[in-house]
Structures are given as structure tokens and as C-alpha cells.
Motif scaffolding. Sequence first.
Motif, mmCIF file in Angstrom:
data_model
loop_
_atom_site.group_PDB
_atom_site.id
_atom_site.type_symbol
_atom_site.label_atom_id
_atom_site.label_comp_id
_atom_site.label_asym_id
_atom_site.label_seq_id
_atom_site.Cartn_x
_atom_site.Cartn_y
_atom_site.Cartn_z
ATOM 1 N N ALA A 86 6.036 -3.227 1.541
ATOM 2 C CA ALA A 86 6.358 -1.928 0.937
ATOM 3 C C ALA A 86 7.703 -1.976 0.229
ATOM 4 O O ALA A 86 7.869 -1.390 -0.862
ATOM 5 N N ARG A 87 8.662 -2.682 0.797
ATOM 6 C CA ARG A 87 9.978 -2.782 0.163
ATOM 7 C C ARG A 87 9.895 -3.563 -1.144
ATOM 8 O O ARG A 87 10.572 -3.243 -2.115
ATOM 9 N N ALA A 97 1.963 -6.344 -4.989
ATOM 10 C CA ALA A 97 2.497 -7.215 -3.937
ATOM 11 C C ALA A 97 1.504 -7.239 -2.793
ATOM 12 O O ALA A 97 0.991 -6.193 -2.381
ATOM 13 N N GLU A 98 1.215 -8.442 -2.292
ATOM 14 C CA GLU A 98 0.219 -8.593 -1.231
ATOM 15 C C GLU A 98 0.735 -9.556 -0.180
ATOM 16 O O GLU A 98 1.193 -10.664 -0.488
ATOM 17 N N GLY A 99 0.685 -9.132 1.073
ATOM 18 C CA GLY A 99 1.094 -9.994 2.173
ATOM 19 C C GLY A 99 -0.002 -10.972 2.561
ATOM 20 O O GLY A 99 -1.183 -10.628 2.569
ATOM 21 N N ASN A 132 -4.402 -13.748 -4.696
ATOM 22 C CA ASN A 132 -3.866 -14.930 -5.375
ATOM 23 C C ASN A 132 -4.836 -16.099 -5.258
ATOM 24 O O ASN A 132 -5.062 -16.851 -6.220
ATOM 25 N N ASP A 133 -5.446 -16.261 -4.081
ATOM 26 C CA ASP A 133 -6.443 -17.320 -3.901
ATOM 27 C C ASP A 133 -7.696 -17.024 -4.717
ATOM 28 O O ASP A 133 -8.356 -17.947 -5.208
ATOM 29 N N ASN A 218 4.049 -14.901 3.824
ATOM 30 C CA ASN A 218 4.429 -14.795 2.420
ATOM 31 C C ASN A 218 4.043 -13.435 1.862
ATOM 32 O O ASN A 218 3.114 -12.792 2.360
ATOM 33 N N VAL A 219 4.760 -13.054 0.817
ATOM 34 C CA VAL A 219 4.340 -11.907 0.013
ATOM 35 C C VAL A 219 4.216 -12.417 -1.414
ATOM 36 O O VAL A 219 5.190 -12.933 -1.993
#
Length: 859
Positions: A86-87, A97-99, A132-133, A218-219
Amino acid sequence: MTVMKTSMRNFFAHKGRMALSAIAVLLSVGFVCGTLVFTDTMNTTFDKLFAATSSDVTVSAKGASDSGETTSDNGKPPVMPASVVARVKSAQGVKAAEGTVFSTSVTVVDAKKDNLSPSSGAPTIVGSWNGNDARTMKITSGSAPKGSEQVMVDADTADKHHLKLGDTLAVISAVGTHDARISGIASFQVTNPGAAIFYLDTKTAQQTLVGKTGVFTNVNVTAASGVSDDQLKRNVVSALGTHYKVQTAKETADANQKDVESFMNVMKYAMLGFAGIAFLVGIFLIINTFSMLVAQRTREIGLMRAIGSSRKQVNRSVLAEALLLGVTGSVLGVGAGVGLAVGLMKVMGQLGMHLSTADLTVAWTTPVVGLVLGVVVTVLAAYLPARRAGKVSPMAALRDAGAPADAKAGAVRAVLGTLLTAGGGFALYLAASADKATGGSLWLGLGVVLSLIGFVVIGPLLAGGVVRVLGAVLLRAFGPVGRMAERNALRNPRRTGATGAALMIGLALVACLSVVGSSMVASATDQLDKTVGTDFIIQSDSGQMITPQAVRAVKSTPGLKRVTEYKTTEADYTTPDGRTLKNTDITAADPTYATDLRVKTVAGNLKDAYLPDSMSVHEKFAKAHDVHLGSKIRIAFKDGATADLTVRAITSNDGLIDAGSKYTSIATLAKYVPADKMPLDQLVFATAKDGQQDAAYTSLKSALHDYPQYKVRDQTDYKQALKDQIGQLLNMIYGLLALAIIVAILGVVNTLALSVVERTREIGLMRAIGLSRRQMRRMIRMESVVIALFGALLGLGLGMGWGATAQKLLALEGLKVLEVPWSTLITVFLGSAVVGLVAALIPAFRAGRMNVLNAIATE
């Protein structure tokens, strides 16, 4: 122009005689170009992979490496809270952004408990399926994982292990074992160099790899339109502060590529080194070829001089022929190099590292390097014969059928060769007498170079004595034919010496490495017998640490007297001399390790090092940092607190196993390092109850059946594994040295072929007075065998000297046993005789088929 026409005419008139020299150039250039193309192609493959799989900006935990590697001492990846996502999203310029969570400290097995990790050494990666994958992977069968019971596998791994939808897999991590069924198979959109990749859904990946949800490794951050990666990085750092590692796509790719390049450079320069050896051997072949051609054309050269050709013109004519030879061999070698690179890619594919020919990379520098190297080496090798041709006087050439011997040159050769050999021997003596391995290695290198050059220079002088001894032992039994073979080998000592020297170089390296390898195995075996007091050693051959569940399985095995855990971690030391040593290893083990490994101490008792808040250091460390029994060393444990540990023992540096280790107890480590940060075991030792060794061995293997990544070895198994590892390395080196030996064999063939041409009239006369074709062929074969054995004797003798000296240096590092592998050396010596026989087949056949009358009529 006249010189070039003459050179062209001579080159094509003797194209058959030039062929073997051209093959030598071709092989050497091909090996160099093949190495460059292969390594460039691998770099291209990894560049594309890392560029495609890196997000615009990646945020990772502070403990992660620059390349994103997630293996840690406790078997769990470094993580950060989910709130980071979130940050990051709140940062300016962020589109998405994805964790994600992934780990390489895992093992995946199929339903039969077979390990699915790549055999090539590439990593096994288990992670969460994410956007991303999805950019780089295409689901070709089934669907992405949903829920804890599903897993997706990459297509290459599925094909290799014959996996299909619905098959059961088990993911083994430090957290435990998680079972799931294959829900999908995904194919790479870029080349996969061999990694095995498995995907879980995010929640399941967190539970399986970390043991809790709400965390990420990772993010992956995607930039908004018009925002550069560098600007995005600055914005993310501004939002997060400096508590996390933030990298652009280029920085991530560069860090990954740096890790790959370190391995690639070792392989690249090692292979180029062997190509250099082949070039060195090829020089002797080229020198011999041109020397014999110049000698056979003495009358022709004399006639050229008589009608007005100058020395420079004759010299240039021979060098022009060498230039043609170098260009021809090099051009063919560049093409052969590309073919070799493709072949290496296919071989790597069989080993599990998939490289696509679509990524084949031939940089413009590769053919340039090949051409320049091949041409320069060939022309330089031909310089001495060309110079010798230019010095032939017209009248001497017209009177004599061959080039006269140069007595002065022979004397200079004798003095120079003796000085070089003596200098090399003295350097080897200094190396063997050195007190430190680092200093001695410099003398060893100098000794190897000087003694090698010395033997090459003095080879023609040694040829007389050695060939006579070999003749007396091997050839005299064949009567007149054997004596003629001996005299033919002695007729031109310079030629025999150069031909033998080509074979000598490769065999010297083989002998040296054989002695070093055998001594390493013998030394390690001796140390195991003297110091290891346990029955079984459990470890992973791939370097994976041993999970807690596997340790519990070992401890629950019936028939065991004791089980010892062994961990290593890093800490910052503050020593009594006031210095601080960063990231220094410390070994934590159970107190029973003092019994499992009989380490010699110079002060104190090693068992006391396992008392609370106690430790041991080795002798060199103690002397360097003013440490004595009772000294306090402040230890700031990695991921833990700081402790003041008392030195209770100082160990000797003489041992090979665990040399230089500093010990403390696992209980002491646990006192200062939180349980969730405790490192996993690197090794586990088990000792059976008296008389129950066989039963315990079987039970241990059965107990670890579900953990195929770990091997159970008794001392016999461990010694054999060590021997196999060194044997595999030596076999790979011998395979690369085979190139130099092949070139040397070509040299023997060429020498004999040109020698037969040179002796055409003589052969005709011998046939005329009654020598049969069979006897003629036998004479040529025996001459070849003697030359090959001459080179083998020099090479094996020289290599044994190098190997024995190298072992003296290794003894300073604990490898104190010298073992000469006589069976290997005898096999190599006898194999050299076979090489001589094979090399003589074509020249002997041509000599036997020669027309007697035409041969006698030859001028």
C-alpha cells in the motif's frame, strides 16, 4: 608479385602435406571461437531472461541479496510486511504494485519421492503466481493455481519428469512439507536456462515458504506512462525510506547477470586456456612441417638463389605459404567454432540447461580474434624455417639434397636448454621448500614454465639417449627392421625432439593433474580415517541446508547412539587486540561433535568450548589477534544479540577437515539468536550403537526416503563420493586436454608422412634389395611408436615432478599425503604406444604401396 606466385604454386603443390597443419590450426581456432560464441550465447540468453522477468522497479527485504536470491541461514526467505504494498502504491508515478513471495531454498518431489530439482545446478524456485510472471509465462495446459491443493509447473520440468495434470507433488521447505496436485503447466516466453519453477497461489506460498501470511519477499512495481524507472525508484524510496532494497529493472538484471558472469568467466577462461595449449602444440607441428618442406626443397631454393632471388624473397616466399595456411585454417576454424558452440548447446540441453539456437550470438570480435590468432601463430611458427631457408647459399643447395646441420645452433640449444631446465628445477625446489602456499605457488608457476621451455629446447639432445634406450628395450627384438626404425628416429634429432615435445606438453599436464588429484583423495581419506569418529554423515550434495523435519526423522531412527547437529552462521568479532572482524564464520554444534571429529588442540580441551558462553578458535587466529585461553571475544551474532564468549580451547591448524573453524555450542547460539532466526543444519552426524551399524544404515536411509535431497553416507561412501567428485573434474580436464593431444597426434602423422616423402629414394632402394612391404610398414610403425614413447617419457616425467611439487604446497593446507597413480601413468604410457601405431597407419601404408622403380628414380 613473383614471390606470391611462387608461394601459391608451392602451397598448392604441397597441399596434401599442408592439410594436417591446417587441421591443427582449424581445431585450435575452432576451440577459441566455439568458446567465445558459446559464452556469448549464454550471456545473451540470460540477458533476455533477466530483462523479461524484471519489473520496472522491484522492492525487496533488506536481507535479500542484490540478485534477489532468497536463501537464508534459517531456510526462509527474508520478508517484509504486506503493508509495504500500500505504501508503494501511494508513491507518485506508480501504475501498479503487487506483492509476491518466492524461495530457492526448497525441494520439490513427485509421488515416488523423486527429486525434481535440475541436475545442471540451476535453481529450484517455488513462488506465488503473479502478474509479472504472467507476462513471461504462458499457461499451455490447465489453469493457474487456486487454493492450497493446487500447484503449477513449468513445461520444461513437466516434460523432463513426465508430469501431467493431476499428478501429486510435495514442496519441502524449512516450514514443512506441502502436498498439492498439478493444476496447470506454463511455458516460458523466453529461453529457460534450466531452472525448475513451481507456482502456488499467494496465500499458500506464504504459508508453505514462510510459515505465515501477510508477508512478501518482493513487491513488483509498474511505472505509469512517461515515468522512467530511475524516477520511479526515487519516488518509491521517498515513500518507503531506506529500510528496504529498491532496484530498477536494469539494476536487478545487472545483479543477476553479474552472478552468472562470475561462473561464465571461470568456464570461459579455462576453456581458452586449453585452446592456448592446443595452439602451443600446433606450433611444433607447423615448425616441423615447414622445416621438412624447406629441407626437401633445398635444391629448388638454391636454384632460386642462383637466378637472382634474394634471402628476403626466399624468406617472404615461405612466410607467404604460412600466411595462406593460417588464413585457410583460421577461416575454416571460425566456421567449426560456430558448429562447436551449437554442439555444446545441445550437450547442455541434455544436462538440463536449455539454450535456444535462436539466441546464437556471433559477435564481430569472434571471427576477428580467430583469424588474427590463427594467422599470427602460424606465421610466427613458420618464421624460423623461413629464416633457415633464406640462409641457404646457392652452391650449397645445388650440391646437397638437404639442409646442412648447424653445429653452432646445436651448441647454443644445448647451453640454453640446460640453463632453462636447471632454472626450472631450482624454481620447483624453492616452491617445494616454501613456508606459505601463496608464495610457493609463484615459484611453482615459474618452475613449470621454465622447465617446460627447457625440455622443449633440449628435447633434440635428449632424443639421442632416450631413443637409443627405447630402441634397445623395444626394437632390437625385431632385428634389422627394428634397428633401421631406431636409426630413422635418430637421423634428425631436431625433428624427433619437436614431434615428441608436442605430445609431451599434453601428457605432462595429464601426469601433473593425476598426481595432484590422487594426492588430494589420499590426503582426505587419511584425514577421515584419523579424525572422523562418527559412522554416518547426512548432507545435501547441492548445498541445501537440512530442514528441521529431516533432523527429527534422523533422531527418531532406531539403533543410533548419538546424533550431532552442525550449523554455521556469521557474526562480527571484536577481539582482544581491539579489532572488529565483519561477517566472520562461527560454527555451532552439539557437544558430541568433539567426539565425532577428533580435532587436535594446542591449548585447552575442545569439549570445554561447548560449555555455556564458551568457544574455541584456531591457532592462526589466536596468534593474529592476541587470543589466549580465558580471553573474551565479543560476538555480535547475525540476526541476534551480542555475547561475550570465553575462549576455552585453541585448535591446531594441521587438520584438513574443518580447518580454521571456530566452535561454540548450539545452546549458546540459541541463547542469543531468536528461534525463528536460528540457522538450519548444514550437516548431521549419526553414530550407531555398537554392533548395529548395518541396521542403522538401512534405517537411516529409510527414514530419509521422503527427503531425497539428502544423502546418507558411511565413511566408505563418503570417501567414494570424494573420489568421484575429483575424478569427474579430472575427466573433464582430460577431455579438454584431448584437443592438444589430438593436435600432437596430427604432428606425428605429418612428421612421418613428410619423412616418407623425404626418404622416397631410400625406400625404393631398400625395397629393391629385398625389404618386403610388410617389413617396410613395420619399420615406419616402430619409428612412430618410439617417437611417441619418447614424448610420453618426457611428459610423464615432467608432469610427475610438477605434481609432486604442487602436493608439497597442498601439504601446507593439510593435504599431506603424496600418492602417485602408477596405474594411470602406466596406462597413459602404453596408450602413447597405441597413439604411435595409429599415427603411423597412413604413412606406413603409403610407404608400402610405393612403386620401387619410380622411388629409385626420384631425385
